[in-house]
Write a protein that holds these residues in place. Structure first.
Motif, PDB file in Angstrom:
ATOM      1  N   GLN A   2       0.846  -1.204   0.000  1.00 30.70           N
ATOM      2  CA  GLN A   2       0.000   0.000   0.000  1.00 30.70           C
ATOM      3  C   GLN A   2       0.875   1.246   0.000  1.00 30.70           C
ATOM      4  O   GLN A   2       1.926   1.256   0.641  1.00 30.70           O
ATOM      5  CB  GLN A   2      -0.844   0.005   1.262  1.00 30.70           C
ATOM      6  CG  GLN A   2      -2.158  -0.727   1.074  1.00 30.70           C
ATOM      7  CD  GLN A   2      -3.140  -0.342   2.161  1.00 30.70           C
ATOM      8  OE1 GLN A   2      -2.736   0.092   3.234  1.00 30.70           O
ATOM      9  NE2 GLN A   2      -4.420  -0.499   1.876  1.00 30.70           N
ATOM     10  N   THR A   3       0.415   2.275  -0.684  1.00 29.63           N
ATOM     11  CA  THR A   3       1.175   3.527  -0.672  1.00 29.63           C
ATOM     12  C   THR A   3       0.233   4.670  -0.289  1.00 29.63           C
ATOM     13  O   THR A   3      -0.993   4.515  -0.358  1.00 29.63           O
ATOM     14  CB  THR A   3       1.771   3.841  -2.059  1.00 29.63           C
ATOM     15  OG1 THR A   3       0.704   3.933  -2.992  1.00 29.63           O
ATOM     16  CG2 THR A   3       2.753   2.781  -2.507  1.00 29.63           C
ATOM     17  N   SER A   4       0.801   5.792   0.116  1.00 27.03           N
ATOM     18  CA  SER A   4      -0.074   6.909   0.488  1.00 27.03           C
ATOM     19  C   SER A   4       0.461   8.228  -0.075  1.00 27.03           C
ATOM     20  O   SER A   4       0.656   9.188   0.652  1.00 27.03           O
ATOM     21  CB  SER A   4      -0.215   6.982   2.013  1.00 27.03           C
ATOM     22  OG  SER A   4       1.066   7.038   2.596  1.00 27.03           O
ATOM     23  N   PHE A   5       0.755   8.220  -1.367  1.00 26.17           N
ATOM     24  CA  PHE A   5       1.178   9.464  -2.022  1.00 26.17           C
ATOM     25  C   PHE A   5      -0.039  10.373  -2.195  1.00 26.17           C
ATOM     26  O   PHE A   5      -1.168   9.889  -2.405  1.00 26.17           O
ATOM     27  CB  PHE A   5       1.777   9.164  -3.398  1.00 26.17           C
ATOM     28  CG  PHE A   5       3.133   8.504  -3.338  1.00 26.17           C
ATOM     29  CD1 PHE A   5       4.291   9.264  -3.294  1.00 26.17           C
ATOM     30  CD2 PHE A   5       3.244   7.120  -3.326  1.00 26.17           C
ATOM     31  CE1 PHE A   5       5.543   8.654  -3.236  1.00 26.17           C
ATOM     32  CE2 PHE A   5       4.481   6.504  -3.272  1.00 26.17           C
ATOM     33  CZ  PHE A   5       5.635   7.266  -3.224  1.00 26.17           C
ATOM     34  N   PRO A  13       5.382  12.915 -12.928  1.00 26.29           N
ATOM     35  CA  PRO A  13       5.375  11.614 -13.619  1.00 26.29           C
ATOM     36  C   PRO A  13       6.401  10.614 -13.064  1.00 26.29           C
ATOM     37  O   PRO A  13       6.165   9.412 -13.088  1.00 26.29           O
ATOM     38  CB  PRO A  13       5.696  11.964 -15.078  1.00 26.29           C
ATOM     39  CG  PRO A  13       6.099  13.390 -15.108  1.00 26.29           C
ATOM     40  CD  PRO A  13       5.640  14.034 -13.842  1.00 26.29           C
ATOM     41  N   ASP A  14       7.518  11.112 -12.536  1.00 26.06           N
ATOM     42  CA  ASP A  14       8.518  10.188 -11.968  1.00 26.06           C
ATOM     43  C   ASP A  14       8.001   9.565 -10.672  1.00 26.06           C
ATOM     44  O   ASP A  14       8.186   8.369 -10.421  1.00 26.06           O
ATOM     45  CB  ASP A  14       9.845  10.920 -11.703  1.00 26.06           C
ATOM     46  CG  ASP A  14      10.519  11.327 -13.015  1.00 26.06           C
ATOM     47  OD1 ASP A  14      10.334  10.618 -14.015  1.00 26.06           O
ATOM     48  OD2 ASP A  14      11.202  12.368 -13.022  1.00 26.06           O
ATOM     49  N   VAL A  15       7.340  10.371  -9.865  1.00 26.44           N
ATOM     50  CA  VAL A  15       6.761   9.846  -8.622  1.00 26.44           C
ATOM     51  C   VAL A  15       5.638   8.861  -8.963  1.00 26.44           C
ATOM     52  O   VAL A  15       5.529   7.780  -8.363  1.00 26.44           O
ATOM     53  CB  VAL A  15       6.224  10.998  -7.729  1.00 26.44           C
ATOM     54  CG1 VAL A  15       5.494  10.437  -6.513  1.00 26.44           C
ATOM     55  CG2 VAL A  15       7.368  11.909  -7.290  1.00 26.44           C
ATOM     56  N   ALA A  16       4.813   9.212  -9.951  1.00 23.15           N
ATOM     57  CA  ALA A  16       3.704   8.325 -10.348  1.00 23.15           C
ATOM     58  C   ALA A  16       4.249   6.970 -10.800  1.00 23.15           C
ATOM     59  O   ALA A  16       3.694   5.915 -10.466  1.00 23.15           O
ATOM     60  CB  ALA A  16       2.885   8.986 -11.460  1.00 23.15           C
ATOM     61  N   GLU A  17       5.346   7.002 -11.539  1.00 21.69           N
ATOM     62  CA  GLU A  17       5.945   5.747 -12.019  1.00 21.69           C
ATOM     63  C   GLU A  17       6.470   4.920 -10.832  1.00 21.69           C
ATOM     64  O   GLU A  17       6.239   3.702 -10.761  1.00 21.69           O
ATOM     65  CB  GLU A  17       7.108   6.091 -12.965  1.00 21.69           C
ATOM     66  CG  GLU A  17       7.733   4.916 -13.672  1.00 21.69           C
ATOM     67  CD  GLU A  17       6.769   4.174 -14.608  1.00 21.69           C
ATOM     68  OE1 GLU A  17       5.903   4.822 -15.225  1.00 21.69           O
ATOM     69  OE2 GLU A  17       6.892   2.931 -14.684  1.00 21.69           O
ATOM     70  N   SER A  18       7.137   5.591  -9.905  1.00 23.04           N
ATOM     71  CA  SER A  18       7.675   4.874  -8.745  1.00 23.04           C
ATOM     72  C   SER A  18       6.543   4.315  -7.883  1.00 23.04           C
ATOM     73  O   SER A  18       6.658   3.224  -7.326  1.00 23.04           O
ATOM     74  CB  SER A  18       8.565   5.799  -7.906  1.00 23.04           C
ATOM     75  OG  SER A  18       9.761   6.033  -8.615  1.00 23.04           O
ATOM     76  N   GLU A  19       5.455   5.061  -7.778  1.00 20.07           N
ATOM     77  CA  GLU A  19       4.324   4.571  -6.972  1.00 20.07           C
ATOM     78  C   GLU A  19       3.763   3.281  -7.569  1.00 20.07           C
ATOM     79  O   GLU A  19       3.454   2.326  -6.850  1.00 20.07           O
ATOM     80  CB  GLU A  19       3.252   5.658  -6.914  1.00 20.07           C
ATOM     81  CG  GLU A  19       2.223   5.423  -5.828  1.00 20.07           C
ATOM     82  CD  GLU A  19       0.866   4.965  -6.332  1.00 20.07           C
ATOM     83  OE1 GLU A  19      -0.020   4.700  -5.512  1.00 20.07           O
ATOM     84  OE2 GLU A  19       0.688   4.843  -7.561  1.00 20.07           O
ATOM     85  N   ARG A  23       3.713  -0.326  -5.623  1.00 20.15           N
ATOM     86  CA  ARG A  23       2.466  -1.077  -5.392  1.00 20.15           C
ATOM     87  C   ARG A  23       2.581  -2.523  -5.862  1.00 20.15           C
ATOM     88  O   ARG A  23       1.893  -3.409  -5.363  1.00 20.15           O
ATOM     89  CB  ARG A  23       1.283  -0.375  -6.060  1.00 20.15           C
ATOM     90  CG  ARG A  23       0.689   0.701  -5.140  1.00 20.15           C
ATOM     91  CD  ARG A  23      -0.677   1.169  -5.555  1.00 20.15           C
ATOM     92  NE  ARG A  23      -0.620   2.005  -6.751  1.00 20.15           N
ATOM     93  CZ  ARG A  23      -1.124   1.678  -7.926  1.00 20.15           C
ATOM     94  NH1 ARG A  23      -1.736   0.529  -8.084  1.00 20.15           N
ATOM     95  NH2 ARG A  23      -1.007   2.498  -8.949  1.00 20.15           N
ATOM     96  N   ALA A  24       3.467  -2.775  -6.825  1.00 21.30           N
ATOM     97  CA  ALA A  24       3.611  -4.148  -7.347  1.00 21.30           C
ATOM     98  C   ALA A  24       4.340  -5.064  -6.362  1.00 21.30           C
ATOM     99  O   ALA A  24       4.225  -6.285  -6.428  1.00 21.30           O
ATOM    100  CB  ALA A  24       4.359  -4.110  -8.674  1.00 21.30           C
ATOM    101  N   CYS A  25       5.097  -4.462  -5.446  1.00 20.61           N
ATOM    102  CA  CYS A  25       5.889  -5.280  -4.511  1.00 20.61           C
ATOM    103  C   CYS A  25       4.992  -5.845  -3.405  1.00 20.61           C
ATOM    104  O   CYS A  25       4.267  -5.099  -2.742  1.00 20.61           O
ATOM    105  CB  CYS A  25       7.014  -4.428  -3.903  1.00 20.61           C
ATOM    106  SG  CYS A  25       7.967  -5.326  -2.660  1.00 20.61           S
ATOM    107  N   VAL A  26       5.056  -7.163  -3.227  1.00 17.40           N
ATOM    108  CA  VAL A  26       4.221  -7.802  -2.186  1.00 17.40           C
ATOM    109  C   VAL A  26       5.075  -8.179  -0.966  1.00 17.40           C
ATOM    110  O   VAL A  26       4.679  -8.996  -0.153  1.00 17.40           O
ATOM    111  CB  VAL A  26       3.487  -9.052  -2.750  1.00 17.40           C
ATOM    112  CG1 VAL A  26       2.484  -8.657  -3.806  1.00 17.40           C
ATOM    113  CG2 VAL A  26       4.480 -10.077  -3.313  1.00 17.40           C
ATOM    114  N   HIS A  27       6.229  -7.581  -0.858  1.00 15.01           N
ATOM    115  CA  HIS A  27       7.257  -7.809   0.174  1.00 15.01           C
ATOM    116  C   HIS A  27       7.422  -9.271   0.580  1.00 15.01           C
ATOM    117  O   HIS A  27       7.546  -9.619   1.749  1.00 15.01           O
ATOM    118  CB  HIS A  27       7.115  -6.862   1.379  1.00 15.01           C
ATOM    119  CG  HIS A  27       5.726  -6.569   1.857  1.00 15.01           C
ATOM    120  ND1 HIS A  27       5.106  -7.324   2.803  1.00 15.01           N
ATOM    121  CD2 HIS A  27       4.847  -5.595   1.509  1.00 15.01           C
ATOM    122  CE1 HIS A  27       3.912  -6.834   3.021  1.00 15.01           C
ATOM    123  NE2 HIS A  27       3.721  -5.799   2.252  1.00 15.01           N
TER     124      HIS A  27
END
Ligand code: SF4
Ligand code: SF4
Length: 442
Positions: A2-5, A13-19, A23-27
């Motif tokens: 989960q993220t909270s940007f 756009p760089d932050v959007a890409e990193s977000e 989100r894809a990482c399931v740790h």
């Protein structure tokens, strides 16, 4: 994850890409098992998952990088083993590239660190400056142990990495015609470090291509691919170098491919489309160049190579460069090429682990790089090969500094087996072996 940007943050756009990547990482932590820095020391913060948490925390809270974040991100080799292992398709490369830019822009490094980084950034991408510096390093090579003893580890590393070989001036723009009927036309990235440290690699590439009917163009204005500064977070310089290459290659008509012999550079050129996706003037030509980019082994695998002679019994330990196997997912082709031409190819155990080269990493992180090299050289030497082959000048230089075995580029062996000269490194290290094989060929 989960993220909270905030919406305002996601407008970048760089932050959007990193977000999206975060989100894809399931740790799940699968990536930790193949991460060289985690394998060495078992510190979670030096694992991909740990670094992902650090980056998330830094970006989400819009915080300047701290010394701790810089330490653990700097220790990352950008080897991308974690991307090969990750079951969720996390694009760690783009995430860590973004983090490095954020660190460069927000963290004030200690003075010595800043000076060294600026020195490398202003030196390595420019062949004439690099050649002069190498000459000085060759003169200072005997003082490497002294530099180490008084604590100047990075200087000692630079001196040890300098080859003894006579240095050639860098190549100028040129077109080398195909021998016989022309069957293709390619541009070759001569590279910056590559052409100064080991001009025999591009010479072998030109030799094998032109003998097989491929015209080779060295474009005027093409230079460093930008990866050296890109991995230091110096985004503006990296993009300027990328644009220079795009202009140079776009001016050449009728190219079938843009060939790269240093796989570290190839990974970056193949990423030009992403790097310049938000640049209105360059997005489209950058994507075109990225689509044309090919590693030399990838391209040669599609040619009907004619073996001039086989190399009976010559055992090759094939070191799969991280940028080739993880960055470009090219694993089979180099080994198949060598086997087809008569070499006995042996895979190096723990082949997924980096040798410690990683661009400027072996200079900036000499201790970790040395430990990784010792581990790599140990696994290679246990195979008792005649020669080591790799598809990246960084790996060749790094490994060669830790072993008496000859280390060459894969294309040098391919060129030799298809009618080119014996690789000079092999001649110097194993004159009897080179002579035996040349006699067998004749
Ligand atoms: S393997 Fe992939 S999903 Fe799992 S922790 Fe690592 S990066 Fe995240
Ligand atoms: S790129 Fe390599 S060193 Fe960096 S986190 Fe991934 S596996 Fe570890």
């Amino acid at each position: 994850m989960q993220t909270s940007f905030t919406l305002a943050q996601l407008a970048d756009p760089d932050v959007a890409e990193s977000e999206k990547i975060l989100r894809a990482c399931v740790h799940c932590g699968f990536c930790t098992a193949t991460c060289p820095t985690y394998v060495l020391d078992g510190n979670e913060l030096d694992s991909p998952r740990g670094r992902i948490y650090l980056i998330k925390d830094m970006l989400e809270n819009d915080r300047p990088a701290t010394a701790d974040v810089a330490l653990h991100i700097d220790r990352c080799l950008s080897c991308l083993a974690c991307m090969t292992t990750c079951p969720s398709g996390v694009h760690y490369m783009h995430l860590v590239d973004h983090a490095r830019v954020h660190i460069e822009q927000t963290y004030n490094r200690p003075l010595g660190e800043r000076v060294l980084r600026a020195f490398l950034a202003k030196l390595l991408p420019y062949p004439n400056r690099f050649r002069l510096a190498l000459k000085a390093a060759q003169a200072g090579k005997p003082f490497a142990p002294l530099a180490e003893a008084i604590g100047l580890k990075r200087l000692a590393t630079m001196l040890r990495l300098a080859p003894w070989r006579r240095l050639q001036p860098p190549r100028g723009p040129d077109t080398i015609p195909a021998m016989g009927e022309r069957k293709g036309r390619v541009a070759l990235l001569a590279g910056c470090v590559n052409d100064v440290l080991a001009p025999q690699i591009n010479a072998a590439t030109i030799g094998v291509l032109t003998r097989h009917g491929i015209e080779v163009v060295l474009a005027g204005g093409a230079g460093c691919c930008g990866s050296l500064v890109h991995h230091m977070g110096r985004e503006a310089e990296a993009l300027a170098q990328a644009r220079g290459n795009i202009d140079a290659w776009s001016a050449i008509r009728g190219l079938d491919a843009i060939l790269i012999t240093a796989s570290g550079c190839g990974t970056t050129v193949k990423d030009y489309g992403f790097m310049l996706r938000n640049d209105k003037a360059y997005a489209e030509p950058a994507a075109r160049v990225a689509n044309l980019a090919k590693d030399i082994a990838e391209y040669l695998a599609g040619l009907p190579l004619k073996a001039d002679h086989s190399a009976p019994g010559l055992v090759v330990a094939y070191h799969s460069a991280c940028s080739l196997q993880h960055g470009q997912r090219i694993t089979r082709q180099p080994k198949e090429l060598l086997a087809k031409l008569g070499f006995v190819v042996k895979d190096v155990p723990e082949g997924h682990l980096c040798c410690g080269s990683a661009g400027t990493y072996n200079i900036l992180q000499p201790d970790i790089a040395r430990r990784l090299r010792e581990r790599k050289v140990g696994t290679i030497e246990r195979l008792r090969p005649d020669v080591i082959a790799a598809g990246n000048i960084g790996c060749i230089t790094q490994i060669a500094a830790g072993t008496a075995l000859p280390a060459v580029h894969t294309v040098e062996l391919v060129d030799w087996a298809t009618g080119g000269p014996c690789p000079p490194t092999l001649r110097e290290h194993r004159p009897a072996l080179a002579m035996r094989l040349s006699t067998a060929a004749g």
